[in-house]
Design an enzyme around this catalytic site. Structure first.
Site, mmCIF file in Angstrom:
data_model
loop_
_atom_site.group_PDB
_atom_site.id
_atom_site.type_symbol
_atom_site.label_atom_id
_atom_site.label_comp_id
_atom_site.label_asym_id
_atom_site.label_seq_id
_atom_site.Cartn_x
_atom_site.Cartn_y
_atom_site.Cartn_z
ATOM 1 N N SER A 136 1.060 -0.985 -0.040
ATOM 2 C CA SER A 136 0.063 -0.168 -0.065
ATOM 3 C C SER A 136 0.934 1.295 0.081
ATOM 4 C CB SER A 136 -0.912 0.070 1.374
ATOM 5 O OG SER A 136 -1.685 1.331 1.455
ATOM 6 N N TYR A 149 -1.922 -0.686 10.780
ATOM 7 C CA TYR A 149 -1.595 -0.835 9.027
ATOM 8 C C TYR A 149 -0.545 -0.411 8.486
ATOM 9 C CZ TYR A 149 -3.567 -1.457 4.478
ATOM 10 O OH TYR A 149 -3.534 -1.839 3.133
ATOM 11 N N LYS A 153 2.305 -2.734 6.627
ATOM 12 C CA LYS A 153 2.692 -2.687 4.972
ATOM 13 C C LYS A 153 4.188 -2.131 4.770
ATOM 14 C CE LYS A 153 -1.084 -3.802 3.407
ATOM 15 N NZ LYS A 153 -1.066 -5.206 2.680
#
Length: 244
Positions: A136, A149, A153
């Site tokens: 991402s 998150y 990533k």
């Protein structure tokens, strides 16, 4: 562009919805035999109806033992797409132990486990292979309420580089795809508010979010021999977001 994927066997995680589902459909259309992994049986059932011949595997990748049972004897795989992920959003001061454990189990640990299973098979067969990790733009930019998150990533991007370093001598390429917001069904709902999306879109030279096909096309290119000299890279499908 003909990518020459016909006749190969692929494994795609997070195959029930969104990017994973469309990746399965595109690979199936290209003549690839696809093992489709999802934790939701109903999604797999509908996918098999849509793409006859797809091999469904229902398992929660956050469960190490269950994943080993489900995929340990998956057979020869030439192409792997690690797409499964969770996004549990919490303000930094409210992050829970459970959110950390679940996020790292699915977003990172499962990538390692599934990639080990597949890569060991490739090496045992003496076969080349390609792995794509779906990361991402959040790996490179801080986003409020995305501490965990973003961290998973960011770790995935570095994992991709180390995998490429260690698996390269076995002729196994490993790359990451780093999308911006993608207009999946859920993405359209979440980002349909112009006021919410404006801040992000104003920083994107192309002025639009990604369509699922934008990401799938990049994944297929990185799986194919058309990218035979590309490994250890993070390819940003972000409309130029990271340019400013």
């Amino acid at each position: 562009m003909e990518l020459g994927l016909k006749g190969r066997r692929a494994l795609v995680t997070g195959a029930g919805k969104g990017i994973g589902r469309d990746t399965v459909k595109a690979l199936h259309a290209a003549g690839v035999q696809v093992v489709s992994v999802s934790r939701t049986q109903s999604d797999l059932d509908s996918l098999v109806r849509e793409c006859p011949g797809v091999e469904p595997v229902c398992v929660d990748l956050g469960d190490w033992e269950a994943t080993e049972r489900a995929l340990g004897n998956v057979g020869p795989v030439d192409l792997l797409v690690n797409n499964a992920a969770v996004a549990l959003l919490q303000p930094f001061l409210e992050i829970t132990k459970e959110a950390i454990a679940t996020s790292f189990d699915v977003n990172l640990r499962a990538v390692i486990q599934v990639s080990q299973i597949v890569a060991r098979g490739m090496i045992a067969r003496g076969a080349p292979g390609a792995i794509v990790n779906v990361s991402s733009q959040a790996s490179q930019r801080a986003i409020a309420n995305h501490s965990v998150y973003c961290s998973t990533k960011g770790a995935m991007d570095m994992l991709t580089k180390v995998m490429a370093l260690e698996l390269g001598p076995h002729n196994i390429r490993v790359n990451a795809v780093n999308p911006t917001v993608v207009m999946t069904a859920m993405g359209r709902i979440y980002w349909s508010d112009p006021q919410k999306s404006k801040t992000l879109l104003d920083r994107m030279p192309l002025g639009r979010f990604a369509e699922v096909r934008d990401v799938v096309d990049t994944i297929l290119f990185l799986l194919s021999d058309r990218s035979s000299m590309t490994t250890g890279s993070s390819v940003f499908v972000d409309g130029g977001f990271l340019t400013n």
